[in-house]
Enzyme design. Structure first.
Site, short mmCIF file in Angstrom:
data_model
loop_
_atom_site.label_atom_id
_atom_site.label_comp_id
_atom_site.label_asym_id
_atom_site.label_seq_id
_atom_site.Cartn_x
_atom_site.Cartn_y
_atom_site.Cartn_z
N ASP A 1 9.52 0.85 4.82
CA ASP A 1 10.66 0.27 5.53
C ASP A 1 11.52 1.34 6.19
O ASP A 1 11.90 1.23 7.36
CB ASP A 1 11.52 -0.56 4.57
CG ASP A 1 10.77 -1.74 3.98
OD1 ASP A 1 9.70 -2.09 4.51
OD2 ASP A 1 11.25 -2.29 2.98
N TYR B 1 8.16 -7.89 -7.85
CA TYR B 1 7.75 -6.70 -7.12
C TYR B 1 7.43 -5.58 -8.11
O TYR B 1 6.38 -4.91 -8.03
CB TYR B 1 8.87 -6.28 -6.17
CG TYR B 1 8.50 -5.24 -5.14
CD1 TYR B 1 8.30 -5.59 -3.81
CD2 TYR B 1 8.39 -3.90 -5.49
CE1 TYR B 1 7.98 -4.64 -2.85
CE2 TYR B 1 8.07 -2.94 -4.55
CZ TYR B 1 7.88 -3.32 -3.23
OH TYR B 1 7.55 -2.36 -2.29
N ALA C 1 14.74 -12.06 4.78
CA ALA C 1 13.63 -12.63 5.55
C ALA C 1 12.39 -11.74 5.52
O ALA C 1 11.41 -12.03 6.19
CB ALA C 1 14.07 -12.87 6.99
N THR D 1 0.82 -1.21 0.00
CA THR D 1 0.00 0.00 0.00
C THR D 1 0.85 1.26 0.00
O THR D 1 0.36 2.33 -0.35
CB THR D 1 -0.92 0.03 1.23
OG1 THR D 1 -0.14 -0.24 2.41
CG2 THR D 1 -2.02 -1.02 1.13
N SER E 1 16.29 -5.74 6.22
CA SER E 1 17.69 -5.57 6.58
C SER E 1 18.32 -4.41 5.82
O SER E 1 19.22 -3.74 6.33
CB SER E 1 18.46 -6.87 6.29
OG SER E 1 18.31 -7.26 4.93
N GLU F 1 17.41 3.54 -1.86
CA GLU F 1 16.92 2.21 -2.22
C GLU F 1 16.29 2.21 -3.61
O GLU F 1 16.50 1.29 -4.40
CB GLU F 1 15.91 1.72 -1.18
CG GLU F 1 15.42 0.32 -1.42
CD GLU F 1 15.64 -0.61 -0.25
OE1 GLU F 1 15.25 -1.78 -0.36
OE2 GLU F 1 16.21 -0.18 0.76
#
Length: 394
Positions: free
Chosen positions: A184, A236, A135, A37, A139, A172
């Protein structure tokens, strides 16, 4: 017993043969609800976890940047001016050291957002972490956040938290090339201990929402399925593109602006896959709002129901789950969890289970048995608690 802060300081001394000026850390995160979202300008509800990435750093008297990690024997060395030019600085970096894109991306993004890199000194930095890689616990944002708060302090930039979120997000997206939203980085930089972060991804505003876990004898169990994911891979990006297509065809800026009746009315005009992707986002936004209300009312049964509804939507409409994730959710709910869902971008990673403390052991034993029965790699399971965002440790 040494702490991770001690370990990263010792690692810095071994790698660079002198003492760091300070140690900073930033947490990984769990997203309680609100998946995919963020880049649709909607709502998310993550919290920082008590697993962190630590950065030991010292300024240099030249313009060299050296980056190292306890996970790699290789030290990446570049000139600050080269990092300021963008991702081309990675052209000579070997595959094992490509993780250095995250810290070097922060350097580049600081320059993009106002830092005068030409007038600043270089630095040495060494990282160590107990945030599991791949995971779904972010990270990468922990690396970015730890370095961003460190450089903000030692370079005396004076950037506030929201600007540092922008820095790490740009690193990122535009330097590493992962088309993520701001979830994130916001969670890692802005979270408060004991609370989730209710974040509006359109305007960046946020407020803490008390989780009240310990007072209610509840815990969040993370089940890391060991199925690795990569945000830079195609799945993604394909889903983000489908969401953008849906918004464009519906005549809105972002799916945040689409109501459920509007989407239903357009069902026959949208491509079937695009419709399902949009249905996940529109209903997920509402689930975030409903979860915030349920937490404020301490209605954990409702929170659990919303978590499972979110997982079903990600499995069936967004199609980002895996058999291992689905099994972990199913077994968790069958053996005592109040709610469970995959967390993170999908295609692997982890499940979170909202679990009474008294049921944790039986859930863990049941999941171990089920994974063994299906021939899956044994998962790693651990509890996480809502933690403070990025800060200086010492």
């Amino acid at each position: 017993m040494s702490s991770l802060a001690d370990d990263v300081e010792a690692g810095f001394r071994r790698r660079f043969s002198y003492a760091p000026a300070g140690i900073w850390s930033a947490p990984g995160r769990v997203n309680l609800i609100g998946e995919h979202t963020d880049y649709n300008e909607g709502f998310v509800l993550p919290f920082a976890i008590d697993r962190r990435t630590f950065a030991a750093l010292a300024l240099r008297d030249d313009d060299v940047v050296r980056v190292s990690s306890g996970e790699s024997d290789e030290t990446v060395e570049v000139r600050l001016a080269d990092a300021a030019e963008g991702p081309a600085v990675l052209d000579g970096v070997s595959g094992d050291a490509r993780w250095a894109a995250y810290p070097l991306g922060v350097v580049w993004a600081l320059g993009q957002l106002g830092a005068d890199l030409a007038g600043l000194p270089g630095f040495d930095v060494h990282f160590d972490s107990d945030v599991p890689i791949g995971a779904g616990l972010s990270s990468s944002a922990a690396i970015e956040g730890a370095l961003a708060v460190a450089l903000n302090e030692v370079w005396r930039l004076g950037f506030d938290g929201s600007r540092l979120v922008d820095v790490c997000h740009r690193a990122e997206n535009d330097f590493v090339g992962a088309p993520t939203g701001i979830l994130d980085q916001s969670a890692s930089l802005l979270s408060r201990e004991g609370s989730a972060l209710f974040l509006d991804c359109r305007d960046g505003s946020s407020e803490p929402v008390d989780l009240g876990l310990q007072a209610s004898d509840l815990a969040i169990l993370v089940i890391d399925t060991k199925v690795k994911h990569e945000h830079v891979s195609g799945g993604y990006a394909e889903r983000r593109a489908a969401c953008e297509t849906a918004a464009r065809e519906l005549g809105v800026r972002a799916l945040r602006d689409v109501s459920w009746p509007q989407l239903l009315a357009a069902r026959d005009t949208l491509d079937g896959i695009v419709y399902r992707r949009a249905r996940h986002v529109v209903t997920e936004d509402q689930r975030v709002l409903d979860t915030v209300a349920a937490l404020r009312a301490q209605d954990y049964a409702a929170v659990g129901d919303l978590m499972f509804a979110s997982h079903r939507s990600m499995r069936d409409d967004f199609e980002i789950s895996t058999p291992e994730l689905d099994l972990a959710v199913e077994i968790s709910l069958n053996y005592g969890a109040i709610g469970a869902r995959m967390t993170g971008g999908g295609f692997g990673g982890s499940v979170i289970a909202l679990t009474p403390v008294s049921a944790i052991t039986q859930v863990q034993v049941a999941i171990d048995g089920a994974f063994a029965e299906h021939g899956y790699t044994g998962p790693e399971m651990f509890l996480v608690w809502p933690s403070q965002g990025a800060h200086r440790e010492r």
